[in-house]
Design a protein around this motif. Sequence first.
Motif, PDB file in Angstrom:
ATOM      1  N   GLU A  53      50.593  39.254  52.868  1.00 48.04           N
ATOM      2  CA  GLU A  53      50.651  38.639  52.040  1.00 48.04           C
ATOM      3  C   GLU A  53      49.153  38.054  51.468  1.00 48.04           C
ATOM      4  O   GLU A  53      49.308  38.022  49.768  1.00 48.04           O
ATOM      5  N   THR A  54      48.165  37.999  52.139  1.00 45.51           N
ATOM      6  CA  THR A  54      46.984  37.451  51.469  1.00 45.51           C
ATOM      7  C   THR A  54      46.619  38.798  51.095  1.00 45.51           C
ATOM      8  O   THR A  54      46.226  38.219  49.899  1.00 45.51           O
ATOM      9  N   GLU A  55      46.681  40.198  50.978  1.00 50.51           N
ATOM     10  CA  GLU A  55      46.569  41.235  50.243  1.00 50.51           C
ATOM     11  C   GLU A  55      47.011  41.024  48.984  1.00 50.51           C
ATOM     12  O   GLU A  55      46.305  41.298  47.881  1.00 50.51           O
ATOM     13  N   GLN A  56      48.451  41.266  49.226  1.00 47.53           N
ATOM     14  CA  GLN A  56      48.943  41.042  46.904  1.00 47.53           C
ATOM     15  C   GLN A  56      48.304  39.983  46.560  1.00 47.53           C
ATOM     16  O   GLN A  56      47.695  39.859  45.463  1.00 47.53           O
ATOM     17  N   ILE A  57      48.093  38.440  47.258  1.00 46.61           N
ATOM     18  CA  ILE A  57      47.389  38.209  46.509  1.00 46.61           C
ATOM     19  C   ILE A  57      46.050  38.228  46.192  1.00 46.61           C
ATOM     20  O   ILE A  57      45.549  37.410  45.148  1.00 46.61           O
ATOM     21  N   LEU A  58      44.922  38.667  46.835  1.00 48.22           N
ATOM     22  CA  LEU A  58      43.561  39.173  46.797  1.00 48.22           C
ATOM     23  C   LEU A  58      43.791  40.030  45.336  1.00 48.22           C
ATOM     24  O   LEU A  58      43.022  40.780  44.956  1.00 48.22           O
ATOM     25  N   ASP A  59      44.605  40.881  45.806  1.00 42.39           N
ATOM     26  CA  ASP A  59      45.091  42.624  44.369  1.00 42.39           C
ATOM     27  C   ASP A  59      45.389  41.087  43.434  1.00 42.39           C
ATOM     28  O   ASP A  59      44.478  42.069  42.303  1.00 42.39           O
ATOM     29  N   LYS A  60      45.832  40.571  43.187  1.00 39.74           N
ATOM     30  CA  LYS A  60      46.124  40.417  41.973  1.00 39.74           C
ATOM     31  C   LYS A  60      44.939  39.376  41.536  1.00 39.74           C
ATOM     32  O   LYS A  60      44.952  39.503  40.661  1.00 39.74           O
ATOM     33  N   ALA A  61      44.647  38.418  42.565  1.00 44.75           N
ATOM     34  CA  ALA A  61      43.185  38.043  41.757  1.00 44.75           C
ATOM     35  C   ALA A  61      41.756  38.814  41.234  1.00 44.75           C
ATOM     36  O   ALA A  61      41.277  38.490  40.535  1.00 44.75           O
ATOM     37  N   LEU A  62      41.994  40.271  42.143  1.00 47.15           N
ATOM     38  CA  LEU A  62      41.200  40.833  41.549  1.00 47.15           C
ATOM     39  C   LEU A  62      41.380  41.123  40.201  1.00 47.15           C
ATOM     40  O   LEU A  62      40.776  41.602  39.359  1.00 47.15           O
ATOM     41  N   SER A  63      42.437  41.885  39.747  1.00 44.56           N
ATOM     42  CA  SER A  63      43.238  42.136  39.015  1.00 44.56           C
ATOM     43  C   SER A  63      42.971  40.829  37.680  1.00 44.56           C
ATOM     44  O   SER A  63      42.263  41.407  36.196  1.00 44.56           O
ATOM     45  N   LEU A  64      42.879  39.581  37.914  1.00 41.11           N
ATOM     46  CA  LEU A  64      42.683  38.774  37.540  1.00 41.11           C
ATOM     47  C   LEU A  64      41.095  38.705  36.663  1.00 41.11           C
ATOM     48  O   LEU A  64      40.538  38.681  35.284  1.00 41.11           O
ATOM     49  N   VAL A  65      40.206  38.897  37.359  1.00 40.12           N
ATOM     50  CA  VAL A  65      39.213  38.617  37.515  1.00 40.12           C
ATOM     51  C   VAL A  65      38.610  39.912  36.633  1.00 40.12           C
ATOM     52  O   VAL A  65      36.931  40.351  36.219  1.00 40.12           O
ATOM     53  N   LEU A  66      38.955  40.903  37.012  1.00 46.61           N
ATOM     54  CA  LEU A  66      38.573  42.115  35.988  1.00 46.61           C
ATOM     55  C   LEU A  66      38.342  42.064  34.274  1.00 46.61           C
ATOM     56  O   LEU A  66      37.364  42.800  34.128  1.00 46.61           O
ATOM     57  N   LYS A  67      39.673  41.389  34.477  1.00 49.45           N
ATOM     58  CA  LYS A  67      39.686  41.214  33.623  1.00 49.45           C
ATOM     59  C   LYS A  67      38.282  40.372  32.428  1.00 49.45           C
ATOM     60  O   LYS A  67      38.469  40.139  31.076  1.00 49.45           O
ATOM     61  N   CYS A  68      37.631  39.765  33.487  1.00 50.55           N
ATOM     62  CA  CYS A  68      36.751  39.081  33.020  1.00 50.55           C
ATOM     63  C   CYS A  68      35.522  39.230  32.507  1.00 50.55           C
ATOM     64  O   CYS A  68      34.766  39.464  32.377  1.00 50.55           O
ATOM     65  N   ARG A  69      35.636  40.849  32.995  1.00 48.29           N
ATOM     66  CA  ARG A  69      33.666  42.020  32.724  1.00 48.29           C
ATOM     67  C   ARG A  69      34.455  41.906  31.198  1.00 48.29           C
ATOM     68  O   ARG A  69      33.081  42.959  30.486  1.00 48.29           O
ATOM     69  N   ALA A  70      34.933  42.313  30.243  1.00 50.91           N
ATOM     70  CA  ALA A  70      34.886  42.298  28.929  1.00 50.91           C
ATOM     71  C   ALA A  70      33.687  41.897  27.954  1.00 50.91           C
ATOM     72  O   ALA A  70      33.730  40.370  28.350  1.00 50.91           O
ATOM     73  N   ASN A  71      33.292  42.081  26.922  1.00 56.61           N
ATOM     74  CA  ASN A  71      32.002  41.460  26.891  1.00 56.61           C
ATOM     75  C   ASN A  71      32.504  41.762  24.482  1.00 56.61           C
ATOM     76  O   ASN A  71      32.799  41.948  24.164  1.00 56.61           O
ATOM     77  N   GLY A  72      32.045  40.254  24.374  1.00 58.84           N
ATOM     78  CA  GLY A  72      32.308  40.183  23.131  1.00 58.84           C
ATOM     79  C   GLY A  72      32.939  39.251  22.590  1.00 58.84           C
ATOM     80  O   GLY A  72      33.955  38.755  23.593  1.00 58.84           O
ATOM     81  N   ILE A  73      32.758  38.595  21.194  1.00 58.52           N
ATOM     82  CA  ILE A  73      33.865  37.413  21.078  1.00 58.52           C
ATOM     83  C   ILE A  73      35.219  38.542  20.621  1.00 58.52           C
ATOM     84  O   ILE A  73      36.603  37.611  21.134  1.00 58.52           O
ATOM     85  N   MET A  74      35.147  39.137  20.479  1.00 57.75           N
ATOM     86  CA  MET A  74      36.362  40.262  19.818  1.00 57.75           C
ATOM     87  C   MET A  74      37.242  40.309  21.412  1.00 57.75           C
ATOM     88  O   MET A  74      38.509  40.293  21.395  1.00 57.75           O
ATOM     89  N   LYS A  75      36.573  40.753  22.616  1.00 53.90           N
ATOM     90  CA  LYS A  75      37.229  41.760  23.403  1.00 53.90           C
ATOM     91  C   LYS A  75      37.318  40.023  24.218  1.00 53.90           C
ATOM     92  O   LYS A  75      38.770  39.902  24.682  1.00 53.90           O
ATOM     93  N   ARG A  76      36.726  38.829  23.923  1.00 58.73           N
ATOM     94  CA  ARG A  76      37.651  37.579  24.273  1.00 58.73           C
ATOM     95  C   ARG A  76      38.819  37.695  23.779  1.00 58.73           C
ATOM     96  O   ARG A  76      40.155  36.820  24.575  1.00 58.73           O
ATOM     97  N   VAL A  77      38.635  37.628  23.054  1.00 57.77           N
ATOM     98  CA  VAL A  77      40.125  37.488  21.930  1.00 57.77           C
ATOM     99  C   VAL A  77      40.821  37.607  22.332  1.00 57.77           C
ATOM    100  O   VAL A  77      42.563  37.417  23.129  1.00 57.77           O
ATOM    101  N   ILE A  78      41.004  39.315  22.436  1.00 53.02           N
ATOM    102  CA  ILE A  78      42.255  40.052  22.953  1.00 53.02           C
ATOM    103  C   ILE A  78      41.805  40.267  24.398  1.00 53.02           C
ATOM    104  O   ILE A  78      43.033  40.307  24.474  1.00 53.02           O
ATOM    105  N   THR A  79      41.716  39.812  25.673  1.00 52.81           N
ATOM    106  CA  THR A  79      41.491  39.209  26.434  1.00 52.81           C
ATOM    107  C   THR A  79      41.997  38.347  26.690  1.00 52.81           C
ATOM    108  O   THR A  79      40.984  37.331  26.831  1.00 52.81           O
TER     109      THR A  79
END
Length: 267
Positions: free
Chosen positions: A68-94
């Motif tokens: 269960e923990t592994e599934q939660i961490l996997d989802k958390a990783l997917s979420l924070v990876l989306k935060c690596r986008a740079n720039g205002i446009m990418k923030r809007v898109i993401t």
Amino acid sequence: MADVVKQILAKSIQLADQITKAVDEAASFKQECSEIISKTEKLAGLLRRAERASSELYVRPTRRIIDETEQILDKALSLVLKCRANGIMKRVITIIPAAAFHKTSSQLENSIGDVSWLLRVSASTDGRDDEYLGLPPIASIDPILHLIWEQIAILYSGSLDNRSEATASLVSLARDNDRNGKLIIEEGGVAPLLKLVKEGTVEGQENAARAIGHLGLDPESVENMIQARVCTVFAKIFKEGPMKVQAVIAWAVSEFASQMPRFACPA
């Protein structure tokens, strides 16, 4: 056993490390990510404690909780990876809804509670100071299963007196309904019960033999206990065990025979 537990833990520890690295590289949603990293680091610390204590951990709940923990961490990783986008446009898109961070944070908190419980329940009873373990967050799915886990964990790590008390609790649970009895078998309760029959106090031996008798629910359950070498243990007690324990074992054998007429242990 320790190697099996380490294998179970390895992926979750790796995911926690990846989340830490991804948050360090986050270019957006930094405030939201800070809470994620805080809880991930706390969880990672607990996972590493579990890895160091791998030889002490009770495998059945370890596998369930860490999956269960592994599934939660996997989802958390997917979420924070989306935060690596740079720039205002990418923030809007993401677009990441605030609820996604809240949900992930809550799930990580639950995992912290689950792994903390796992460490406590697997510890020797001598080191618990009679603390009330409570139920982990994952227990909301099936509270009885977690009560059974706790009692079986005591059978593995407790003193003879504590093991006798845990066995009495398992007897009560097995009497309640057949599902509880099957869970005790499935969750690895037979082996430590048989060990207590061999080496416990007289009261502990009686309780353990009584619990085993109540687990003879059907031919399949009896067959499982035959595979666990119940006859070998019973035969030894019939030869040299206390009379009170022999009486309970004779009753247990009769229970098995009622489900499997050809069943017989040498007396």
